[in-house]
Design a protein around this motif. Structure first.
Motif, PDB file in Angstrom:
ATOM      1  N   UNK A 148       0.831  -1.053   0.029  1.00  0.00           N
ATOM      2  CA  UNK A 148      -0.070  -0.110   0.089  1.00  0.00           C
ATOM      3  C   UNK A 148       0.901   1.329  -0.068  1.00  0.00           C
ATOM      4  N   UNK A 149       0.727   1.988  -0.999  1.00  0.00           N
ATOM      5  CA  UNK A 149       1.753   3.304  -1.026  1.00  0.00           C
ATOM      6  C   UNK A 149       0.928   4.347  -1.625  1.00  0.00           C
TER       7      UNK A 149
ATOM      8  N   UNK B  39       1.380   5.713  -4.275  1.00  0.00           N
ATOM      9  CA  UNK B  39       1.194   5.490  -5.803  1.00  0.00           C
ATOM     10  C   UNK B  39      -0.251   5.479  -6.390  1.00  0.00           C
ATOM     11  N   UNK B  40      -0.907   4.756  -5.430  1.00  0.00           N
ATOM     12  CA  UNK B  40      -2.248   4.821  -5.823  1.00  0.00           C
ATOM     13  C   UNK B  40      -3.277   6.062  -6.056  1.00  0.00           C
ATOM     14  N   UNK B  41      -2.814   6.770  -4.929  1.00  0.00           N
ATOM     15  CA  UNK B  41      -3.443   8.314  -5.041  1.00  0.00           C
ATOM     16  C   UNK B  41      -2.930   9.158  -6.428  1.00  0.00           C
ATOM     17  N   UNK B  42      -1.587   8.739  -6.852  1.00  0.00           N
ATOM     18  CA  UNK B  42      -0.912   9.373  -7.959  1.00  0.00           C
ATOM     19  C   UNK B  42      -1.593   8.635  -9.109  1.00  0.00           C
TER      20      UNK B  42
ATOM     21  N   UNK C 151       3.882   6.157 -13.081  1.00  0.00           N
ATOM     22  CA  UNK C 151       3.461   5.515 -11.554  1.00  0.00           C
ATOM     23  C   UNK C 151       3.477   3.873 -11.760  1.00  0.00           C
ATOM     24  N   UNK C 152       4.244   3.433 -10.830  1.00  0.00           N
ATOM     25  CA  UNK C 152       4.066   1.802 -10.799  1.00  0.00           C
ATOM     26  C   UNK C 152       3.776   1.299  -9.485  1.00  0.00           C
ATOM     27  N   UNK C 153       2.695   0.455  -9.696  1.00  0.00           N
ATOM     28  CA  UNK C 153       2.206  -0.233  -8.727  1.00  0.00           C
ATOM     29  C   UNK C 153       2.505  -1.684  -8.579  1.00  0.00           C
TER      30      UNK C 153
END
Length: 204
Positions: A26-27, A29-32, A141-143
């Protein structure tokens, strides 16, 4: 296999896949990623283009259709067909969501270069299990899936990895729905047929 053996195997698979989902990093990065989707699709009028090869491609296709039904226009682009003219679907303000567990899938890595040759500023969101891969490094952005092993007894068939990608796609869809204030009434406009269409039109 006996019934008991099958039930034990089922419990083991369910446990391993549930643990894999809970271990997805969870980071922010999801918001981005959601911010990029909302900005390019819901504000600028572009669309989300998803892509993946093989089993990951099936997940990418599912993510695209789920986005479409929830207020964010999206389309699946087959990475091989992209090399034979379908790349032309890319327009101004579009962005890419690329899926590859290994991050080394040739057709997807090549799609990055092809897309940026056509539109150098196109944003790219990546879902992968390999943070050291070329694809991971190419994403705006990398998930990361967390890289949990496949439950396939050979350790080869995409099983756990596609489960994680599906869940990560759901996170993006739900977060985007909340960001744009997507309503039941808007859902009904996009889903006329079937049980869900009927349910969406019922008054609370």
């Amino acid at each position: 296999m006996t019934t008991s053996q099958t039930e034990d195997l089922m419990r083991e698979i369910l446990r391993k896949e549930a643990e894999a989902i809970l271990n997805i990093p969870v980071s922010d990065a999801y918001s981005k990623a959601v911010d990029l989707i909302v900005e390019h699709v819901n504000r600028r009028g572009g669309k989300l283009i998803t892509s993946g090869m093989g089993k990951a491609g099936q997940i990418a296709m599912n993510i695209a259709t789920t986005f479409c039904s929830t207020g964010t226009p999206a389309v699946f682009l087959h990475p091989s067909e992209a090399q034979h003219g379908d790349l032309g679907i890319i327009q101004r303000n579009d962005l890419l969501l690329l899926l590859s567990n290994s991050g080394r899938t040739r057709e997807i890595v090549e799609l990055v270069d092809l897309a940026r040759n056509l539109n150098p500023s196109i944003p790219i969101i990546v879902i992968t299990g390999n943070p050291q891969s070329l694809l991971a490094g190419a994403g705006d952005v990398t998930l990361l899936t967390g890289g949990s092993p496949e439950v396939c007894p050979l350790g080869l068939t995409p099983t756990t990895s596609t489960t994680m990608m599906t869940v990560m796609g759901d996170v993006l869809v739900v977060a985007t729905m909340k960001a744009i204030g997507f309503t039941k009434e808007e859902y009904a406009k996009r889903h006329h047929g079937g049980y869900l269409g009927e349910k969406s039109r019922k008054k609370d």
